[in-house]
Design an enzyme around this catalytic site. Structure first.
Site, PDB file in Angstrom:
ATOM      1  N   GLU A 150       0.802  -1.218   0.000  1.00 10.74           N
ATOM      2  CA  GLU A 150       0.000   0.000   0.000  1.00 10.74           C
ATOM      3  C   GLU A 150       0.838   1.273   0.000  1.00 10.74           C
ATOM      4  OE1 GLU A 150      -3.166   0.418  -0.325  1.00 10.74           O
ATOM      5  OE2 GLU A 150      -3.848  -1.658  -0.188  1.00 10.74           O
ATOM      6  N   GLU A 196       8.644 -21.638   7.282  1.00  5.72           N
ATOM      7  CA  GLU A 196       9.020 -20.758   8.380  1.00  5.72           C
ATOM      8  C   GLU A 196       9.940 -21.430   9.398  1.00  5.72           C
ATOM      9  OE1 GLU A 196       5.738 -20.844  11.775  1.00  5.72           O
ATOM     10  OE2 GLU A 196       4.863 -20.289   9.848  1.00  5.72           O
TER      11      GLU A 196
END
Length: 307
Positions: A93, A124
């Site tokens: 954004e 992960e």
């Protein structure tokens, strides 16, 4: 220096707050739809208060990130799963909202692009992968690395923070488990205590909401401090569609106090550069003079306007 809580002992895994059961939702599978959503709404009310308790740490992180970017560094989010996706959303954004280069706010998510929309098995679980991905991004001491990990134990994030620490980069942790490894590693620790989730261990809920709130604050405050807003207006936004082009006209009209017809003319003359258009409108000058003023002010809009 390490964070104020860097030397606190680690808690056993079964003591992670994100893994504790919420007594209020023990009968979740027997509740009606209305009961479930009312319960979740009550729990969500705790999130803003938890984030409020972390405001001093958030402000310190903002100052550190602003300082790093001014020196030519970057804001680098690092996360896995839901936490990584929060970083992806915030980084994505920034260019359209603040007109920044995609190279200024970047994100590393365990498992790469595939992990944005689906789980990547075991991605992960490796500290080496976190270090490897930061190496690939050519991390420097000017960068600020923000590790996002609700559990506070994610190896990918731990590895990234360890590597960042070795290189002298500023490290920030956004976590829901203060005394876990991520919190002990980072120089600045932001740890909203949101309590157990309605669905045990599902940190996309309250923990995820708190992360979104924290990242909103970090990026918005950083960009405001760097001059990418004028008053509370998105003066550097990208005009990528008709809706945003119309918003740009409203922004310039609001900021300058001029009529829409004058705003449209100035924006066209300025090549759709809102900064140039605003200087033209507020000072009543042409495009060349407006650009000259902005250049002399080093891009500082307030200075160019004599404010």
């Amino acid at each position: 220096m390490r964070g104020y809580n860097a030397m606190m002992p680690s808690r056993p895994k079964d003591r992670r707050r994100t893994e504790q059961r919420n007594p209020a939702s023990k009968n979740l599978d027997r509740m009606t739809a209305g009961e479930i959503v009312r319960l979740m709404n009550r729990e969500d009310r705790k999130v803003a208060a938890a984030v409020a308790r972390e405001l001093p740490a958030i402000a310190r992180a903002v100052d550190a990130i602003v300082g790093g970017i001014r020196k030519g560094g970057r804001l680098i989010y690092v996360g896995a799963g839901s936490s990584g996706r929060m970083g992806v959303l915030d980084a994505a954004e920034c260019p359209p909202t603040f007109g920044t280069s995609p190279k200024v706010v970047v994100v590393l998510i365990a498992g790469g692009r595939r992990a944005i929309t689906r789980a990547v098995e075991g991605a992960e679980d490796s500290e080496r992968n976190g270090e490897r991905d930061l190496r690939a991004r050519k991390l420097t001491g000017k960068d600020v690395v923000v590790g996002i990990a609700a559990s506070g134990t994610t190896p990918y994030v731990v590895g990234a923070l360890k590597y960042a620490q070795r290189l002298g980069a500023t490290t920030v942790a956004v976590t829901s488990n203060l005394r876990m490894p991520v919190g002990r590693l980072a120089k600045i620790v932001i740890a909203p205590e949101v309590g157990p989730e309605v669905l045990t261990g599902s940190t996309r809920l309250k923990a995820g909401t708190s992360q979104k709130m924290v990242l909103n604050m970090l990026s918005t405050a950083v960009m405001a401090r760097l001059g990418h807003v004028y008053e509370n207006l998105m003066i550097d936004m990208m005009l990528t569609n008709e809706k945003l082009a119309e918003r740009a006209l409203r922004i310039l009209a609001e900021a300058s106090g001029k009529r829409v017809s004058a705003v449209e003319h100035a924006l066209r003359a300025a090549g759709h550069d809102l900064r140039v258009g605003l200087v033209m409108l507020k000072l009543g000058i042409g495009v060349a003079e407006a650009r000259k003023r902005l250049k002399a002010a080093g891009g500082n809009l307030r200075m160019a306007l004599g404010e």
